[in-house]
Motif scaffolding. Structure first.
Motif, mmCIF file in Angstrom:
data_model
loop_
_atom_site.group_PDB
_atom_site.id
_atom_site.type_symbol
_atom_site.label_atom_id
_atom_site.label_comp_id
_atom_site.label_asym_id
_atom_site.label_seq_id
_atom_site.Cartn_x
_atom_site.Cartn_y
_atom_site.Cartn_z
ATOM 1 N N LEU A 1 -19.373 -4.555 -25.345
ATOM 2 C CA LEU A 1 -19.498 -3.542 -24.301
ATOM 3 C C LEU A 1 -19.313 -2.130 -24.825
ATOM 4 O O LEU A 1 -19.676 -1.165 -24.138
ATOM 5 N N ARG A 2 -18.781 -2.006 -26.023
ATOM 6 C CA ARG A 2 -18.593 -0.664 -26.603
ATOM 7 C C ARG A 2 -19.922 0.009 -26.897
ATOM 8 O O ARG A 2 -20.016 1.237 -26.899
ATOM 9 N N LEU B 1 -18.146 -3.867 -13.090
ATOM 10 C CA LEU B 1 -17.276 -4.325 -14.169
ATOM 11 C C LEU B 1 -16.195 -5.192 -13.544
ATOM 12 O O LEU B 1 -15.438 -4.739 -12.685
ATOM 13 N N TRP C 1 -24.559 0.793 -20.118
ATOM 14 C CA TRP C 1 -23.832 0.518 -18.882
ATOM 15 C C TRP C 1 -24.663 0.766 -17.629
ATOM 16 O O TRP C 1 -24.296 0.326 -16.536
ATOM 17 N N PHE D 1 -14.775 -8.016 -18.659
ATOM 18 C CA PHE D 1 -13.909 -7.739 -19.807
ATOM 19 C C PHE D 1 -12.579 -8.454 -19.614
ATOM 20 O O PHE D 1 -11.942 -8.338 -18.571
ATOM 21 N N THR E 1 -12.921 0.499 -21.342
ATOM 22 C CA THR E 1 -13.944 -0.045 -20.452
ATOM 23 C C THR E 1 -13.921 0.675 -19.107
ATOM 24 O O THR E 1 -14.973 0.886 -18.485
ATOM 25 N N LEU F 1 -12.855 -6.632 -14.202
ATOM 26 C CA LEU F 1 -11.780 -6.324 -15.144
ATOM 27 C C LEU F 1 -10.622 -7.293 -14.939
ATOM 28 O O LEU F 1 -10.149 -7.478 -13.814
#
Length: 469
Positions: A58-59, A69, A63, A15, A85, A71
């Protein structure tokens, strides 16, 4: 590029598709991972698709399919509140990492003969100059040196590692929050003053983030810690008590029985059995002022800690060309010199430049940090006139009222022209100093864009003068 190891055949969510995110995605794929990329900015999504990456919202993603992740450091991890996230990753039991952690794990997985030397640098102010300076010292001494992290190239975009390489990495508090296994051969903590408190929940959180740089240091590693502020002095005391590594305090204002320090511009090495005078920093044209003496002490200590000969390190200090946007002279018109210190994004950073000149025409303003410029009151007598821009213009004007002449300006270009005119009219050698003591985001994308706008404004004044002549 450094291919990331440890995620072969697994999918990593990424993300934030700016410089850090896209670089990490490329490195993950190069190491055999799959990636699912997302950014809330459609332009960033398009840029990722243009490179052939799979962009996944990703919403609404599952997962449970993600191994981690990745970030970007600009995304809130804890404060003011965790990003969505972060919440989704935690709910799914997915590990949250940053690019520095991906680098660290890749280094840790490498066979001993391929592991490079690592120098890690953090601090509230001076870390970019110190990082670039250490890189210069190492490269000048003939080492295969790669400089990156929070400066220049993202760490995973640097050339791949080998046993003779040296990685010199600037680390922000945001990056350190996402890092848990980095083990540096030399670790530098320059200084701490209040900054980014909203992102860390206050001063305690900010200090804790900075302190994470020492997490994995042990025997054989060197901790280099500035002791000119109370927070770092306390950290130095506590780490010394733990007695797990070599510790070299540094200071730009006091003599010490151990470490590296500078007094009145002379650098002394007290890391051995005796104190040795090493360098006259007044000869280092790109390192003016006491704050740069601290940077020089840190750089000398870090370079010698990984085996650079002391005399080679001294030579590097004296030949350092300087860094853009940090007390950088961008032009001289007649008797007026223009100094670009756009990197001064808080009052403490602005103090460094302001303390270096007995009198100056000051361009300041932008998005103010907590406390504004009130802590700079002792330097207001040096301000010939202040030219205030951006959101902070009104508040800064109120702070300066009765203490220095002020002018509110609608833009940096107008402020630069007004400061030049007044400096020229003084009939004296004069400094026009852009040292905003503010973030840039009200008018510019970052401090670099602000600095380049100042450079362009100065160049524009030069062209006008040339035509007039």
């Amino acid at each position: 590029m450094i291919p990331v190891r440890g995620f072969e055949g697994k999918t990593v969510a990424v993300f934030g598709l700016g410089r850090t995110g896209l670089t990490a995605a490329r490195a993950l794929v190069a190491g055999g991972a799959h990636v699912a990329l997302w950014d809330e900015n459609p332009a960033s999504q398009d840029a990722a698709r243009a490179e052939g990456f799979k962009v996944v919202d990703l919403r609404s993603a599952d997962w449970s399919h993600f191994a981690a992740l990745m970030l970007s450091p600009g995304v809130p991890l804890t404060h003011p509140q965790p990003h969505w996230t972060v919440k989704m990753a935690r709910d799914a039991g997915v590990e949250i990492l940053g690019d520095i952690e991906l680098f660290a794990r890749t280094v840790n997985a490498a066979p001993p003969h391929k592991r490079p030397k690592i120098i890690a640098i953090t601090g509230t102010n001076g870390k970019s100059t110190t990082t670039a300076l250490i890189g210069h010292l190492c490269a000048s001494a003939g080492r295969d040196t790669r400089v990156g992290g929070n400066i220049g190239t993202g760490v995973l975009g640097l050339d791949d590692m080998h046993g003779g390489a040296v990685y010199v990495l600037e680390l922000s508090s945001y990056q350190l929050d996402l890092t848990s296994s980095l083990k540096a051969d030399a670790t530098v903590l320059l200084n701490i003053s209040p900054d980014h408190l909203d992102r860390h929940g206050g001063m305690d959180g900010y200090i804790a983030a900075k302190r994470r740089i020492f997490l994995n240091q042990g025997k054989g590693d060197t901790a280099i810690i500035g002791v000119d502020d109370p927070w770092c002095q306390q950290i130095c005391t506590e780490i010394t008590a733990a007695n797990r590594r070599t510790i070299w305090p540094i200071s730009a204002g006091k003599a010490m029985g151990r470490g590296v320090y500078a007094l009145q511009g002379v650098l002394y090495d007290a890391t051995g059995d005796r104190v040795t005078e090493m360098a006259d920093l007044l000869r280092a044209r790109s390192l003016p002022g006491r704050h740069n003496w601290q940077n020089a002490c840190a750089a000398y200590a870090a370079a010698t800690a990984i085996g650079i000969p002391a005399q080679d390190a001294v030579e590097g200090l004296l030949t350092f060309p300087g860094l853009a946007h940090r007390m950088e002279t961008v032009g001289t018109l007649g008797r007026v010199r223009f100094v670009n210190d756009s990197k001064a994004t808080n009052a403490d950073a602005a103090r460094q430049a302001m303390s270096s000149y007995p009198k100056f025409y000051w361009i300041a303003g932008g998005v103010a940090k907590a406390g504004g410029i009130s802590e700079l009151a002792d330097l207001f007598p040096r301000v010939a006139k202040a030219y205030l821009i951006g959101e902070a213009s009104l508040a800064f004007g109120q702070t300066l009222e009765g203490k220095a002449p002020i002018r509110h300006c609608a833009s940096l270009e107008i402020a630069t022209a007004a400061a030049y005119s007044d400096a020229l009219d003084s009939g004296e050698d004069a400094i026009v100093l852009l040292s905003p003591a503010c973030a840039s985001f009200d008018q510019f994308s970052d401090f670099e864009a602000r600095g380049e706008a100042f450079r362009a404004a100065v160049e524009g004044l030069g062209k006008i003068g040339a035509k007039a002549g």
